[in-house]
Write a protein that holds these residues in place. Sequence first.
Motif, PDB file in Angstrom:
ATOM      1  N   MET A 143       0.827  -1.200   0.000  1.00 23.47           N
ATOM      2  CA  MET A 143       0.000   0.000   0.000  1.00 23.47           C
ATOM      3  C   MET A 143       0.872   1.265   0.000  1.00 23.47           C
ATOM      4  O   MET A 143       0.490   2.303  -0.540  1.00 23.47           O
ATOM      5  CB  MET A 143      -0.922  -0.012   1.228  1.00 23.47           C
ATOM      6  CG  MET A 143      -2.092   0.953   1.144  1.00 23.47           C
ATOM      7  SD  MET A 143      -3.055   1.035   2.693  1.00 23.47           S
ATOM      8  CE  MET A 143      -3.586  -0.666   2.904  1.00 23.47           C
ATOM      9  N   LEU A 146       1.387   3.572  -3.122  1.00 25.84           N
ATOM     10  CA  LEU A 146       0.317   4.356  -3.742  1.00 25.84           C
ATOM     11  C   LEU A 146       0.748   5.751  -4.196  1.00 25.84           C
ATOM     12  O   LEU A 146       0.366   6.176  -5.286  1.00 25.84           O
ATOM     13  CB  LEU A 146      -0.881   4.459  -2.791  1.00 25.84           C
ATOM     14  CG  LEU A 146      -1.840   3.261  -2.807  1.00 25.84           C
ATOM     15  CD1 LEU A 146      -2.883   3.385  -1.709  1.00 25.84           C
ATOM     16  CD2 LEU A 146      -2.514   3.133  -4.174  1.00 25.84           C
ATOM     17  N   PHE A 170      -4.329  -4.520  -1.283  1.00 28.01           N
ATOM     18  CA  PHE A 170      -3.229  -3.755  -0.688  1.00 28.01           C
ATOM     19  C   PHE A 170      -2.995  -4.103   0.782  1.00 28.01           C
ATOM     20  O   PHE A 170      -3.937  -4.270   1.558  1.00 28.01           O
ATOM     21  CB  PHE A 170      -3.537  -2.256  -0.742  1.00 28.01           C
ATOM     22  CG  PHE A 170      -3.489  -1.628  -2.098  1.00 28.01           C
ATOM     23  CD1 PHE A 170      -2.288  -1.448  -2.756  1.00 28.01           C
ATOM     24  CD2 PHE A 170      -4.669  -1.201  -2.716  1.00 28.01           C
ATOM     25  CE1 PHE A 170      -2.242  -0.837  -4.008  1.00 28.01           C
ATOM     26  CE2 PHE A 170      -4.633  -0.596  -3.959  1.00 28.01           C
ATOM     27  CZ  PHE A 170      -3.422  -0.421  -4.611  1.00 28.01           C
ATOM     28  N   TYR A 202      -9.326  -3.491  -3.269  1.00 29.68           N
ATOM     29  CA  TYR A 202      -9.709  -2.104  -3.520  1.00 29.68           C
ATOM     30  C   TYR A 202      -9.326  -1.714  -4.943  1.00 29.68           C
ATOM     31  O   TYR A 202      -8.264  -2.109  -5.438  1.00 29.68           O
ATOM     32  CB  TYR A 202      -8.993  -1.163  -2.552  1.00 29.68           C
ATOM     33  CG  TYR A 202      -9.147  -1.529  -1.087  1.00 29.68           C
ATOM     34  CD1 TYR A 202     -10.246  -1.096  -0.352  1.00 29.68           C
ATOM     35  CD2 TYR A 202      -8.180  -2.301  -0.446  1.00 29.68           C
ATOM     36  CE1 TYR A 202     -10.392  -1.423   0.984  1.00 29.68           C
ATOM     37  CE2 TYR A 202      -8.320  -2.637   0.903  1.00 29.68           C
ATOM     38  CZ  TYR A 202      -9.413  -2.197   1.614  1.00 29.68           C
ATOM     39  OH  TYR A 202      -9.553  -2.520   2.936  1.00 29.68           O
ATOM     40  N   PHE A 204      -8.733   1.630  -7.748  1.00 30.31           N
ATOM     41  CA  PHE A 204      -8.223   3.004  -7.621  1.00 30.31           C
ATOM     42  C   PHE A 204      -9.357   3.995  -7.397  1.00 30.31           C
ATOM     43  O   PHE A 204      -9.129   5.094  -6.886  1.00 30.31           O
ATOM     44  CB  PHE A 204      -7.372   3.370  -8.837  1.00 30.31           C
ATOM     45  CG  PHE A 204      -5.971   2.841  -8.741  1.00 30.31           C
ATOM     46  CD1 PHE A 204      -5.024   3.474  -7.945  1.00 30.31           C
ATOM     47  CD2 PHE A 204      -5.594   1.691  -9.428  1.00 30.31           C
ATOM     48  CE1 PHE A 204      -3.728   2.977  -7.831  1.00 30.31           C
ATOM     49  CE2 PHE A 204      -4.301   1.187  -9.329  1.00 30.31           C
ATOM     50  CZ  PHE A 204      -3.370   1.827  -8.526  1.00 30.31           C
ATOM     51  N   ASP A 206     -11.651   3.339  -5.216  1.00 31.65           N
ATOM     52  CA  ASP A 206     -11.695   3.292  -3.749  1.00 31.65           C
ATOM     53  C   ASP A 206     -10.586   4.139  -3.144  1.00 31.65           C
ATOM     54  O   ASP A 206     -10.788   4.809  -2.121  1.00 31.65           O
ATOM     55  CB  ASP A 206     -11.556   1.849  -3.258  1.00 31.65           C
ATOM     56  CG  ASP A 206     -12.720   0.974  -3.671  1.00 31.65           C
ATOM     57  OD1 ASP A 206     -13.859   1.468  -3.684  1.00 31.65           O
ATOM     58  OD2 ASP A 206     -12.478  -0.209  -3.993  1.00 31.65           O
ATOM     59  N   VAL A 207      -9.415   4.110  -3.765  1.00 27.60           N
ATOM     60  CA  VAL A 207      -8.302   4.952  -3.304  1.00 27.60           C
ATOM     61  C   VAL A 207      -8.697   6.423  -3.412  1.00 27.60           C
ATOM     62  O   VAL A 207      -8.468   7.217  -2.488  1.00 27.60           O
ATOM     63  CB  VAL A 207      -7.025   4.672  -4.120  1.00 27.60           C
ATOM     64  CG1 VAL A 207      -5.909   5.635  -3.720  1.00 27.60           C
ATOM     65  CG2 VAL A 207      -6.572   3.219  -3.926  1.00 27.60           C
ATOM     66  N   LEU A 211      -9.032   9.173  -0.360  1.00 32.84           N
ATOM     67  CA  LEU A 211      -8.317  10.452  -0.376  1.00 32.84           C
ATOM     68  C   LEU A 211      -9.295  11.623  -0.253  1.00 32.84           C
ATOM     69  O   LEU A 211      -9.025  12.608   0.438  1.00 32.84           O
ATOM     70  CB  LEU A 211      -7.489  10.581  -1.657  1.00 32.84           C
ATOM     71  CG  LEU A 211      -6.240   9.698  -1.741  1.00 32.84           C
ATOM     72  CD1 LEU A 211      -5.687   9.685  -3.163  1.00 32.84           C
ATOM     73  CD2 LEU A 211      -5.173  10.188  -0.761  1.00 32.84           C
ATOM     74  N   TYR A 221     -10.998   9.197  -9.866  1.00 32.43           N
ATOM     75  CA  TYR A 221     -10.209   8.229 -10.630  1.00 32.43           C
ATOM     76  C   TYR A 221     -10.790   8.109 -12.028  1.00 32.43           C
ATOM     77  O   TYR A 221     -11.985   7.826 -12.192  1.00 32.43           O
ATOM     78  CB  TYR A 221     -10.208   6.860  -9.950  1.00 32.43           C
ATOM     79  CG  TYR A 221      -9.665   5.755 -10.841  1.00 32.43           C
ATOM     80  CD1 TYR A 221      -8.403   5.870 -11.435  1.00 32.43           C
ATOM     81  CD2 TYR A 221     -10.412   4.610 -11.117  1.00 32.43           C
ATOM     82  CE1 TYR A 221      -7.905   4.875 -12.258  1.00 32.43           C
ATOM     83  CE2 TYR A 221      -9.912   3.595 -11.928  1.00 32.43           C
ATOM     84  CZ  TYR A 221      -8.657   3.745 -12.504  1.00 32.43           C
ATOM     85  OH  TYR A 221      -8.162   2.765 -13.329  1.00 32.43           O
ATOM     86  N   LEU A 276      -7.610  -0.022   3.964  1.00 36.01           N
ATOM     87  CA  LEU A 276      -7.180   1.019   3.029  1.00 36.01           C
ATOM     88  C   LEU A 276      -7.249   2.423   3.621  1.00 36.01           C
ATOM     89  O   LEU A 276      -6.254   3.157   3.588  1.00 36.01           O
ATOM     90  CB  LEU A 276      -8.024   0.960   1.759  1.00 36.01           C
ATOM     91  CG  LEU A 276      -7.649   2.008   0.698  1.00 36.01           C
ATOM     92  CD1 LEU A 276      -6.323   1.673   0.039  1.00 36.01           C
ATOM     93  CD2 LEU A 276      -8.745   2.137  -0.357  1.00 36.01           C
ATOM     94  N   LYS A 277      -8.387   2.798   4.143  1.00 38.78           N
ATOM     95  CA  LYS A 277      -8.547   4.189   4.580  1.00 38.78           C
ATOM     96  C   LYS A 277      -7.558   4.543   5.686  1.00 38.78           C
ATOM     97  O   LYS A 277      -6.945   5.623   5.666  1.00 38.78           O
ATOM     98  CB  LYS A 277      -9.988   4.431   5.044  1.00 38.78           C
ATOM     99  CG  LYS A 277     -10.299   5.915   5.273  1.00 38.78           C
ATOM    100  CD  LYS A 277     -11.782   6.132   5.529  1.00 38.78           C
ATOM    101  CE  LYS A 277     -12.087   7.599   5.741  1.00 38.78           C
ATOM    102  NZ  LYS A 277     -13.543   7.829   5.991  1.00 38.78           N
ATOM    103  N   VAL A 280      -4.082   4.791   4.031  1.00 41.09           N
ATOM    104  CA  VAL A 280      -3.948   6.007   3.220  1.00 41.09           C
ATOM    105  C   VAL A 280      -3.747   7.231   4.111  1.00 41.09           C
ATOM    106  O   VAL A 280      -2.952   8.117   3.804  1.00 41.09           O
ATOM    107  CB  VAL A 280      -5.193   6.184   2.317  1.00 41.09           C
ATOM    108  CG1 VAL A 280      -5.260   7.585   1.727  1.00 41.09           C
ATOM    109  CG2 VAL A 280      -5.170   5.149   1.187  1.00 41.09           C
TER     110      VAL A 280
END
Length: 286
Positions: A143, A146, A170, A202, A204, A206-207, A211, A221, A276-277, A280
């Motif tokens: 991760m 990223l 990730f 996840y 992108f 979701d990324v 963010l 995205y 993820l969150k 990030v």
Amino acid sequence: MILITGATGHIGSAVLEQLLRKLPASQLAALVRDEAKATHLKAQGVDIRGGDYRDPASLEQAMQGISKVLLVSGGGDEDGLQQHCNVVDAAKKAGVGCIGYTSRALREPATLVNQLMERHFQTEDYIRASGLPYLLFRNILYMDTLPQFVGPQVFEKGIQLPAGQGRVAFALRRDQGEAIANVLADDSCQNRILTFTGAATYSFADVAQALTELSGRPVEYTPVEEPEFMARLRTQGLPEVAVERITGFLTDIKNGQESTVTAELADWLGRPPTPLKEGVKEIFKL
């Protein structure tokens, strides 16, 4: 004694940090090319051994008295596979009882677009053929990478990659390093393959959503086609080999190569891996 190669690099450092929590420093050794970069490890009591993947004699010397070695995969050098083979050969000559290797968790190695990744599975084959007892750590995409994918202007320009709706399980590098260390410290090394991934996949998108929520700034995205993406990389002055590797990496994501999910990382951590969150937030300092 356990020897960690690439000990001052990202994953090597993460492994050693956890091993130092579990074992006396007197049981740990670090293989480094530049001993000046390992003063912090030496200060903690880790045995520092100079060596280079390209120098078999230095590797054989570094392996003396070692019972278990973790081969941290090298970079993208053309002779990268030979470098790995040199480490395996040195371990065998020195009578090392177990070799670990940081490989990759990819769904279908035979259909990879990014052919650089094939080196991991060629290394696995070489380790098996050596006759050494082994631990193969198939790690999912870190991760932590990223920011390299989304770029420094992600909050101004959003994310534009040729990854389609591909999903990645990730996991943070430190989570995977901690789990590797736990295996090295506790496992009996009976020719095991461990696949370390996050608990969910996840995209992108979701990324971008993570963010957006964390920063309060809209991030979108937008999937783009490979030719457009490659042309953009070329205008940035990247060499063609880099353009092909980066695009191939993202195409493999699009094709689901990074979407494997297992519970093995959670099992060896003794807790769920970082979602993820939360990851990030840490990586982007939000």
